[in-house]
Scaffold this motif. Sequence first.
Motif, PDB file in Angstrom:
ATOM      1  N   SER A 150       0.827  -1.203   0.000  1.00 10.17           N
ATOM      2  CA  SER A 150       0.000   0.000   0.000  1.00 10.17           C
ATOM      3  C   SER A 150       0.865   1.257   0.000  1.00 10.17           C
ATOM      4  CB  SER A 150      -0.911   0.022   1.232  1.00 10.17           C
ATOM      5  OG  SER A 150      -1.475   1.306   1.406  1.00 10.17           O
ATOM      6  N   ASP A 151       0.645   2.126  -0.960  1.00 11.98           N
ATOM      7  CA  ASP A 151       1.376   3.388  -0.986  1.00 11.98           C
ATOM      8  C   ASP A 151       0.903   4.328   0.122  1.00 11.98           C
ATOM      9  OD1 ASP A 151       2.906   2.606  -3.151  1.00 11.98           O
ATOM     10  OD2 ASP A 151       1.589   3.541  -4.627  1.00 11.98           O
ATOM     11  N   VAL A 152      -0.407   4.387   0.355  1.00 10.97           N
ATOM     12  CA  VAL A 152      -0.933   5.293   1.377  1.00 10.97           C
ATOM     13  C   VAL A 152      -0.315   5.003   2.738  1.00 10.97           C
ATOM     14  CG1 VAL A 152      -3.008   5.810   2.739  1.00 10.97           C
ATOM     15  CG2 VAL A 152      -3.094   5.938   0.245  1.00 10.97           C
ATOM     16  N   TYR A 153      -0.177   3.740   3.074  1.00  6.52           N
ATOM     17  CA  TYR A 153       0.403   3.368   4.367  1.00  6.52           C
ATOM     18  C   TYR A 153       1.808   3.954   4.511  1.00  6.52           C
ATOM     19  CZ  TYR A 153       0.956   0.341   8.505  1.00  6.52           C
ATOM     20  OH  TYR A 153       1.123  -0.137   9.786  1.00  6.52           O
ATOM     21  N   PHE A 154       2.591   3.855   3.452  1.00  3.40           N
ATOM     22  CA  PHE A 154       3.978   4.303   3.532  1.00  3.40           C
ATOM     23  C   PHE A 154       4.125   5.803   3.290  1.00  3.40           C
ATOM     24  CE2 PHE A 154       4.325  -0.201   3.394  1.00  3.40           C
ATOM     25  CZ  PHE A 154       5.381  -0.455   4.262  1.00  3.40           C
ATOM     26  N   TYR A 155       3.149   6.423   2.611  1.00  2.00           N
ATOM     27  CA  TYR A 155       3.112   7.885   2.602  1.00  2.00           C
ATOM     28  C   TYR A 155       3.070   8.404   4.035  1.00  2.00           C
ATOM     29  CZ  TYR A 155       1.563   7.879  -2.373  1.00  2.00           C
ATOM     30  OH  TYR A 155       1.455   7.727  -3.729  1.00  2.00           O
ATOM     31  N   LEU A 156       2.176   7.818   4.832  1.00  2.00           N
ATOM     32  CA  LEU A 156       1.985   8.311   6.192  1.00  2.00           C
ATOM     33  C   LEU A 156       3.169   7.996   7.087  1.00  2.00           C
ATOM     34  CD1 LEU A 156      -0.852   8.837   5.107  1.00  2.00           C
ATOM     35  CD2 LEU A 156      -1.762   8.069   7.316  1.00  2.00           C
ATOM     36  N   LEU A 157       3.753   6.784   6.942  1.00  2.00           N
ATOM     37  CA  LEU A 157       4.945   6.478   7.738  1.00  2.00           C
ATOM     38  C   LEU A 157       6.053   7.476   7.448  1.00  2.00           C
ATOM     39  CD1 LEU A 157       5.361   2.579   7.623  1.00  2.00           C
ATOM     40  CD2 LEU A 157       4.135   3.969   9.300  1.00  2.00           C
ATOM     41  N   ALA A 158       6.210   7.850   6.194  1.00  3.94           N
ATOM     42  CA  ALA A 158       7.298   8.740   5.806  1.00  3.94           C
ATOM     43  C   ALA A 158       6.994  10.195   6.142  1.00  3.94           C
ATOM     44  CB  ALA A 158       7.589   8.604   4.312  1.00  3.94           C
ATOM     45  N   GLY A 159       5.824  10.667   5.729  1.00  4.50           N
ATOM     46  CA  GLY A 159       5.552  12.097   5.818  1.00  4.50           C
ATOM     47  C   GLY A 159       4.443  12.515   6.757  1.00  4.50           C
ATOM     48  N   GLY A 160       3.712  11.552   7.314  1.00  8.31           N
ATOM     49  CA  GLY A 160       2.610  11.916   8.194  1.00  8.31           C
ATOM     50  C   GLY A 160       1.420  12.438   7.415  1.00  8.31           C
ATOM     51  N   VAL A 189      -2.955  14.273  12.061  1.00 13.92           N
ATOM     52  CA  VAL A 189      -3.665  13.008  12.235  1.00 13.92           C
ATOM     53  C   VAL A 189      -2.674  11.874  12.456  1.00 13.92           C
ATOM     54  CG1 VAL A 189      -5.236  11.364  11.123  1.00 13.92           C
ATOM     55  CG2 VAL A 189      -5.570  13.830  10.815  1.00 13.92           C
ATOM     56  N   PHE A 190      -1.541  11.948  11.748  1.00 12.86           N
ATOM     57  CA  PHE A 190      -0.512  10.917  11.871  1.00 12.86           C
ATOM     58  C   PHE A 190       0.849  11.582  11.745  1.00 12.86           C
ATOM     59  CE2 PHE A 190       2.263   7.444  10.754  1.00 12.86           C
ATOM     60  CZ  PHE A 190       1.747   6.353  11.440  1.00 12.86           C
ATOM     61  N   LYS A 191       1.748  11.282  12.666  1.00 16.73           N
ATOM     62  CA  LYS A 191       3.083  11.867  12.650  1.00 16.73           C
ATOM     63  C   LYS A 191       4.033  10.954  11.883  1.00 16.73           C
ATOM     64  CE  LYS A 191       6.898  13.273  15.679  1.00 16.73           C
ATOM     65  NZ  LYS A 191       7.138  14.582  15.024  1.00 16.73           N
TER      66      LYS A 191
END
Length: 277
Positions: free
Chosen positions: A69-79, A87-89
């Motif tokens: 999933s790209d969305v999952y790793f977008y958030l891990l990297a950039g929040g 919402v997510f750091k």
Amino acid sequence: METRSPGSIFKPLVALAALEEGIATADTRITSNGYISVANEYDPSIHYIFKDWAAHGPMDMTRALARSSDVYFYLLAGGYRENGREVFKGMGADTLARWARLGGFGRPTGIDLPGETGGLVPDSKWKEKAVGDAWVLGDTYTYGIGQGYFTATPLQMTVLAAAFANGGDLLAPRVVRGFRQDGRFTPNGRQVTARLPGTAAHFDTVRRGMLAAAALDGTAFTGVPAGWQVAAKTGTAEFGQPYPDGEFDTHGWFMAYGPFERPEVAVVVYLEYGVGS
């Protein structure tokens, strides 16, 4: 050796970094509806769309690696921020760059062949100096899925695969088995060039995600040899100019090691103008 953006086969290192940095746990759940929308920080009426390759629904880290999933790793990297609220750091570009270097990128592997290059590990200072622009969130998102400015060689990715298999040792690849002189053979022995840090539990989380990627509903199952149980990861990296429909040409990657329980072999395949899965 030429360098390319490795795409999603970089995600296992992003996952390990997020675990070690306390950004996520194995149980961290993120939902992908197929994209995320990010407001322009200067004009909130402008939104940028960052796509996933599918709407995966809610996922923990194992599932996110299995389905890439790209969305999952977008958030891990950039929040992620929504209506001005975090919402997510995420880790941020410079932390991700530090982990890329810990993973052996940005420098040669030390193989006993001439002409090796180290690739590029970008960070915010690099972009200001090399490109003349400030680093932005979109750069971090693409970084987190192994694209954008980040480049590596297939050999560097193979060394990373081996490090996940052996628990963190970055090994210098060897072509020559050894040397014979005056009837005496001297082996070209195992050389550890660096250590990828991480707890045993965090390495195990990443390995289980790669094992799930090689299962029937994972993206990597078509590359699993008959009779083997392997840990694997696929990557499809976009490049060049977009077509009128917004799509890009892609390079395909496949990274694996096996057998899973007692690893003996690590392999990376790069296919120009291909698709990883």
